[in-house]
Design an enzyme around this catalytic site. Structure first.
Site, short mmCIF file in Angstrom:
data_model
loop_
_atom_site.label_atom_id
_atom_site.label_comp_id
_atom_site.label_asym_id
_atom_site.label_seq_id
_atom_site.Cartn_x
_atom_site.Cartn_y
_atom_site.Cartn_z
N ASN A 9 0.86 -1.19 0.00
CA ASN A 9 0.00 0.00 0.00
C ASN A 9 0.90 1.24 0.00
O ASN A 9 1.54 1.53 1.00
CB ASN A 9 -0.89 -0.03 1.26
N TRP A 10 0.95 1.92 -1.12
CA TRP A 10 1.87 3.05 -1.25
C TRP A 10 1.34 4.32 -0.58
O TRP A 10 2.05 5.31 -0.48
CB TRP A 10 2.15 3.33 -2.73
N LYS A 11 0.10 4.33 -0.16
CA LYS A 11 -0.51 5.51 0.49
C LYS A 11 -0.29 6.75 -0.39
O LYS A 11 -0.27 6.63 -1.60
CB LYS A 11 0.05 5.67 1.91
N HIS A 104 -9.31 1.14 5.23
CA HIS A 104 -8.02 1.35 5.87
C HIS A 104 -8.20 2.28 7.08
O HIS A 104 -9.02 3.20 7.05
CB HIS A 104 -7.02 1.96 4.88
N GLU A 106 -6.56 4.69 8.09
CA GLU A 106 -6.40 6.12 7.78
C GLU A 106 -7.67 6.70 7.17
O GLU A 106 -8.01 7.87 7.38
CB GLU A 106 -5.16 6.31 6.88
N GLU A 175 -4.94 -4.84 10.59
CA GLU A 175 -3.91 -3.82 10.77
C GLU A 175 -4.17 -3.06 12.07
O GLU A 175 -4.96 -2.11 12.09
CB GLU A 175 -3.92 -2.84 9.61
N GLY A 181 2.89 2.45 10.65
CA GLY A 181 3.81 3.57 10.46
C GLY A 181 4.57 3.95 11.73
O GLY A 181 5.19 5.00 11.79
N SER A 217 3.91 -2.01 10.19
CA SER A 217 5.37 -2.05 10.37
C SER A 217 5.99 -3.39 9.97
O SER A 217 6.92 -3.86 10.63
CB SER A 217 5.75 -1.66 11.80
N GLY A 238 3.20 -1.05 4.17
CA GLY A 238 3.17 0.37 3.82
C GLY A 238 4.56 0.84 3.42
O GLY A 238 5.05 0.58 2.33
N GLY A 239 5.25 1.50 4.37
CA GLY A 239 6.55 2.11 4.10
C GLY A 239 7.55 1.21 3.39
O GLY A 239 8.23 1.66 2.46
P1 13P Z 1 3.42 0.48 7.53
O1 13P Z 1 3.94 -0.82 6.95
O2 13P Z 1 4.11 1.68 7.00
O3 13P Z 1 3.34 0.42 9.02
O4 13P Z 1 1.89 0.62 7.02
C1 13P Z 1 1.02 -0.44 7.13
C2 13P Z 1 -0.25 -0.13 6.42
O5 13P Z 1 -1.01 0.72 6.82
C3 13P Z 1 -0.52 -0.86 5.17
O6 13P Z 1 -1.82 -0.64 4.73
#
Ligand code: 13P
Length: 257
Positions: A9-11, A104, A106, A175, A181, A217, A238-239
């Site tokens: 997920n590149w956000k 998600h 967020e 999640e 994050g 993470s 994510g990251g």
């Molecule tokens: P991180 O891997 O950056 O913690 O993000 C997880 C995430 O929200 C994937 O959707």
């Protein structure tokens, strides 16, 4: 070896140029995995809307390895009309998406999406033949207040109007909000416990078996332990998904490649 789902997920990251760069690096990193991809490894990326077009074109030019599945990070449930700022399911399908992340944390916390709205999006996505990647999980305050299972149950039961066949088509992504994050992943035991609970709940709702990913993470150095847990079918990253090298090392570490 079980099949691993490695979803990125590149956000709100990755311009078109950066997306092209990712696909160039991806070829080199994924070529040694070409025989596994599509069999014991399923890779998907979820770029922002503005980079979906270049991602789809870059995917077409990959020759020495299969392209990652392409998905969007959100969608609106209405088919078209006066919904400024929104994107329809037909639009993401048109650009080459087969999957879409929904619910998600967020979207839930920053943009106020409710269980009810997310359930509508999931239903519309399934009706259009796309795969929803349904995210859910508790906040730190909820975990500390021993409410994890109540919250997860409420979030999953928001989908209870779906048929068993529909529930089985969804990819679930547990999640925990406190792990996203923050660099602080859930332990493999914590993640396993909630993923196993989610599977039991989906079965109670009528599904025979479902796929559950863990997200929060996930990095190359903690992936092996998490992915080895029997209730965890993969990772929503994510990251660590923004660079093809780090992203694929998550699987390579697990598989010992
Ligand atoms: P991180 O891997 O950056 O913690 O993000 C997880 C995430 O929200 C994937 O959707």
């Amino acid at each position: 070896m079980k099949k691993i789902y490695l979803y990125g997920n590149w956000k709100m990251n990755m311009t078109q140029e950066e997306t092209e760069g990712f696909y160039k690096d991806f070829v080199g990193q994924a070529t040694p995995l070409a025989a596994t991809m599509g069999k014991t490894l399923e890779v998907a990326v979820f770029p922002p809307f503005t980079s979906l077009g270049v991602a789809a074109s870059a995917a077409k030019s990959l020759v020495s390895c299969p392209a990652p599945i392409l998905g969007a990070q959100n969608v609106y449930f209405e088919p078209k009309g006066a919904f400024t700022g929104e994107v329809s399911i037909a639009m993401i399908k048109d650009v080459g998406c087969t999957h879409v992340i929904l619910g998600h944390s967020e979207r839930r916390t920053i943009f106020g999406e409710t269980d009810k709205l997310i359930a509508k999006k999931v239903k519309a996505t399934l009706d259009a033949g796309l795969v929803p990647v349904f995210c859910y999980g508790e906040t730190l305050a909820e975990r500390e207040g021993n409410a994890t299972f109540d919250v997860v149950s409420r979030q999953l039961r928001a989908l209870s109007a779906l048929s068993p066949a529909e529930l089985e088509k969804i990819i679930y992504a547990y999640e925990p909000v406190w792990a996203i994050g923050t660099g602080k992943s859930a332990t493999s035991a914590e993640a396993q416990e909630v993923c196993a609970y989610s599977k039991r709940l989906a079965e109670e709702m009528g599904a025979r078996s479902v796929t559950v990913l863990y997200g929060g993470s996930v990095k190359p150095d903690n992936a092996k332990e998490l992915l080895s847990m029997d209730a965890i079918d993969g990772a929503l990253v994510g990251g660590a998904s923004l660079k093809a090298d780090t992203f694929l090392r998550i699987y390579k570490g697990y598989a010992g490649i």
